[in-house]
Design a protein around this motif. Structure first.
Motif, PDB file in Angstrom:
ATOM      1  N   VAL A  97      22.308 -44.405 -90.086  1.00 28.20           N
ATOM      2  CA  VAL A  97      22.914 -44.294 -88.758  1.00 28.20           C
ATOM      3  C   VAL A  97      23.158 -42.833 -88.421  1.00 28.20           C
ATOM      4  O   VAL A  97      23.306 -41.995 -89.315  1.00 28.20           O
ATOM      5  N   PRO A  98      23.188 -42.494 -87.138  1.00 27.81           N
ATOM      6  CA  PRO A  98      23.491 -41.116 -86.763  1.00 27.81           C
ATOM      7  C   PRO A  98      24.849 -40.675 -87.312  1.00 27.81           C
ATOM      8  O   PRO A  98      25.832 -41.412 -87.210  1.00 27.81           O
ATOM      9  N   LEU A  99      24.888 -39.499 -87.892  1.00 30.27           N
ATOM     10  CA  LEU A  99      26.130 -38.919 -88.390  1.00 30.27           C
ATOM     11  C   LEU A  99      26.564 -37.860 -87.391  1.00 30.27           C
ATOM     12  O   LEU A  99      25.759 -37.035 -86.955  1.00 30.27           O
ATOM     13  N   ASN A 100      27.830 -37.901 -87.005  1.00 30.73           N
ATOM     14  CA  ASN A 100      28.292 -37.115 -85.869  1.00 30.73           C
ATOM     15  C   ASN A 100      29.055 -35.849 -86.206  1.00 30.73           C
ATOM     16  O   ASN A 100      29.050 -34.904 -85.426  1.00 30.73           O
ATOM     17  N   ASP A 101      29.741 -35.827 -87.339  1.00 30.98           N
ATOM     18  CA  ASP A 101      30.512 -34.630 -87.679  1.00 30.98           C
ATOM     19  C   ASP A 101      30.766 -34.584 -89.173  1.00 30.98           C
ATOM     20  O   ASP A 101      30.670 -35.602 -89.859  1.00 30.98           O
ATOM     21  N   VAL A 102      31.107 -33.389 -89.652  1.00 37.63           N
ATOM     22  CA  VAL A 102      31.356 -33.176 -91.073  1.00 37.63           C
ATOM     23  C   VAL A 102      32.524 -32.209 -91.217  1.00 37.63           C
ATOM     24  O   VAL A 102      32.644 -31.257 -90.452  1.00 37.63           O
ATOM     25  N   ALA A 103      33.384 -32.492 -92.180  1.00 39.01           N
ATOM     26  CA  ALA A 103      34.500 -31.603 -92.507  1.00 39.01           C
ATOM     27  C   ALA A 103      34.418 -31.285 -93.992  1.00 39.01           C
ATOM     28  O   ALA A 103      34.531 -32.173 -94.835  1.00 39.01           O
ATOM     29  N   ALA A 104      34.219 -30.016 -94.306  1.00 41.01           N
ATOM     30  CA  ALA A 104      34.122 -29.577 -95.695  1.00 41.01           C
ATOM     31  C   ALA A 104      35.489 -29.056 -96.138  1.00 41.01           C
ATOM     32  O   ALA A 104      35.982 -28.069 -95.600  1.00 41.01           O
ATOM     33  N   MET A 105      36.090 -29.741 -97.093  1.00 37.86           N
ATOM     34  CA  MET A 105      37.408 -29.352 -97.590  1.00 37.86           C
ATOM     35  C   MET A 105      37.293 -28.243 -98.640  1.00 37.86           C
ATOM     36  O   MET A 105      38.088 -27.319 -98.674  1.00 37.86           O
ATOM     37  N   ASP A 106      36.296 -28.392 -99.518  1.00 39.72           N
ATOM     38  CA  ASP A 106      35.971 -27.397-100.541  1.00 39.72           C
ATOM     39  C   ASP A 106      34.543 -27.685-100.986  1.00 39.72           C
ATOM     40  O   ASP A 106      33.884 -28.546-100.408  1.00 39.72           O
ATOM     41  N   THR A 107      34.050 -27.008-101.999  1.00 39.25           N
ATOM     42  CA  THR A 107      32.646 -27.180-102.392  1.00 39.25           C
ATOM     43  C   THR A 107      32.345 -28.549-102.984  1.00 39.25           C
ATOM     44  O   THR A 107      31.177 -28.913-103.134  1.00 39.25           O
ATOM     45  N   ASN A 108      33.377 -29.334-103.304  1.00 50.08           N
ATOM     46  CA  ASN A 108      33.177 -30.662-103.897  1.00 50.08           C
ATOM     47  C   ASN A 108      33.650 -31.812-103.032  1.00 50.08           C
ATOM     48  O   ASN A 108      33.405 -32.969-103.358  1.00 50.08           O
ATOM     49  N   THR A 109      34.349 -31.519-101.938  1.00 47.00           N
ATOM     50  CA  THR A 109      34.899 -32.579-101.094  1.00 47.00           C
ATOM     51  C   THR A 109      34.458 -32.388 -99.647  1.00 47.00           C
ATOM     52  O   THR A 109      34.854 -31.414 -99.003  1.00 47.00           O
ATOM     53  N   VAL A 110      33.654 -33.341 -99.176  1.00 46.97           N
ATOM     54  CA  VAL A 110      33.122 -33.283 -97.819  1.00 46.97           C
ATOM     55  C   VAL A 110      33.256 -34.658 -97.189  1.00 46.97           C
ATOM     56  O   VAL A 110      32.871 -35.665 -97.801  1.00 46.97           O
ATOM     57  N   TRP A 111      33.814 -34.719 -95.988  1.00 44.51           N
ATOM     58  CA  TRP A 111      33.941 -35.970 -95.243  1.00 44.51           C
ATOM     59  C   TRP A 111      32.953 -35.954 -94.082  1.00 44.51           C
ATOM     60  O   TRP A 111      32.804 -34.942 -93.397  1.00 44.51           O
ATOM     61  N   VAL A 112      32.293 -37.102 -93.872  1.00 44.58           N
ATOM     62  CA  VAL A 112      31.309 -37.238 -92.801  1.00 44.58           C
ATOM     63  C   VAL A 112      31.643 -38.497 -92.006  1.00 44.58           C
ATOM     64  O   VAL A 112      31.975 -39.531 -92.598  1.00 44.58           O
ATOM     65  N   VAL A 113      31.557 -38.405 -90.671  1.00 47.31           N
ATOM     66  CA  VAL A 113      31.761 -39.582 -89.828  1.00 47.31           C
ATOM     67  C   VAL A 113      30.524 -39.797 -88.984  1.00 47.31           C
ATOM     68  O   VAL A 113      29.826 -38.856 -88.607  1.00 47.31           O
ATOM     69  N   GLY A 114      30.257 -41.092 -88.700  1.00 47.72           N
ATOM     70  CA  GLY A 114      29.070 -41.417 -87.928  1.00 47.72           C
ATOM     71  C   GLY A 114      29.260 -42.653 -87.077  1.00 47.72           C
ATOM     72  O   GLY A 114      30.353 -43.224 -87.009  1.00 47.72           O
ATOM     73  N   ASP A 115      28.178 -43.071 -86.470  1.00 50.35           N
ATOM     74  CA  ASP A 115      28.197 -44.242 -85.593  1.00 50.35           C
ATOM     75  C   ASP A 115      28.643 -45.495 -86.343  1.00 50.35           C
ATOM     76  O   ASP A 115      28.470 -45.594 -87.555  1.00 50.35           O
ATOM     77  N   GLY A 116      29.190 -46.425 -85.596  1.00 53.90           N
ATOM     78  CA  GLY A 116      29.579 -47.713 -86.153  1.00 53.90           C
ATOM     79  C   GLY A 116      30.741 -47.635 -87.125  1.00 53.90           C
ATOM     80  O   GLY A 116      30.894 -48.511 -87.979  1.00 53.90           O
ATOM     81  N   GLY A 117      31.554 -46.588 -87.038  1.00 49.12           N
ATOM     82  CA  GLY A 117      32.694 -46.451 -87.937  1.00 49.12           C
ATOM     83  C   GLY A 117      32.340 -45.953 -89.328  1.00 49.12           C
ATOM     84  O   GLY A 117      33.124 -46.057 -90.258  1.00 49.12           O
ATOM     85  N   THR A 118      31.157 -45.382 -89.472  1.00 54.33           N
ATOM     86  CA  THR A 118      30.722 -44.875 -90.774  1.00 54.33           C
ATOM     87  C   THR A 118      31.590 -43.697 -91.226  1.00 54.33           C
ATOM     88  O   THR A 118      31.797 -42.755 -90.458  1.00 54.33           O
ATOM     89  N   ILE A 119      32.084 -43.784 -92.448  1.00 51.63           N
ATOM     90  CA  ILE A 119      32.826 -42.690 -93.064  1.00 51.63           C
ATOM     91  C   ILE A 119      32.280 -42.492 -94.469  1.00 51.63           C
ATOM     92  O   ILE A 119      32.211 -43.432 -95.256  1.00 51.63           O
ATOM     93  N   LEU A 120      31.877 -41.276 -94.769  1.00 51.95           N
ATOM     94  CA  LEU A 120      31.315 -40.947 -96.090  1.00 51.95           C
ATOM     95  C   LEU A 120      32.137 -39.835 -96.724  1.00 51.95           C
ATOM     96  O   LEU A 120      32.623 -38.948 -96.035  1.00 51.95           O
ATOM     97  N   LYS A 121      32.258 -39.867 -98.028  1.00 51.30           N
ATOM     98  CA  LYS A 121      32.926 -38.790 -98.766  1.00 51.30           C
ATOM     99  C   LYS A 121      31.999 -38.335 -99.883  1.00 51.30           C
ATOM    100  O   LYS A 121      31.395 -39.115-100.566  1.00 51.30           O
TER     101      LYS A 121
END
Length: 70
Positions: free
Chosen positions: A46-70
């Protein structure tokens, strides 16, 4: 590897050299030198809309349909 900016929907960086870009069709790209990008394995198409990088090992990604990735 060069990637077209039109495929990016969001980009997040932790410093001048380490960043992630996300976008169309679940694409996730990473740079560790601030110049070359490598495609990362993505668990979704699914399309991924934004990313927040907390540090070199922790990254959060949000996308369509309520997708959340870590």
């Amino acid at each position: 590897t060069k990637i077209r900016s039109s495929t990016w929907h969001g980009i997040g960086a932790v410093n001048q050299t380490t960043a992630w870009a996300v976008g169309y069709a679940g694409y996730i790209w990473k740079t560790t030198d601030g110049q070359g990008w490598g495609q990362q394995t993505s668990p979704t198409g699914v399309p991924l809309n934004d990313v927040a990088a907390m540090d070199t090992n922790t990254v959060w990604v949000v996308g369509d349909g309520g997708t959340i990735l870590k």
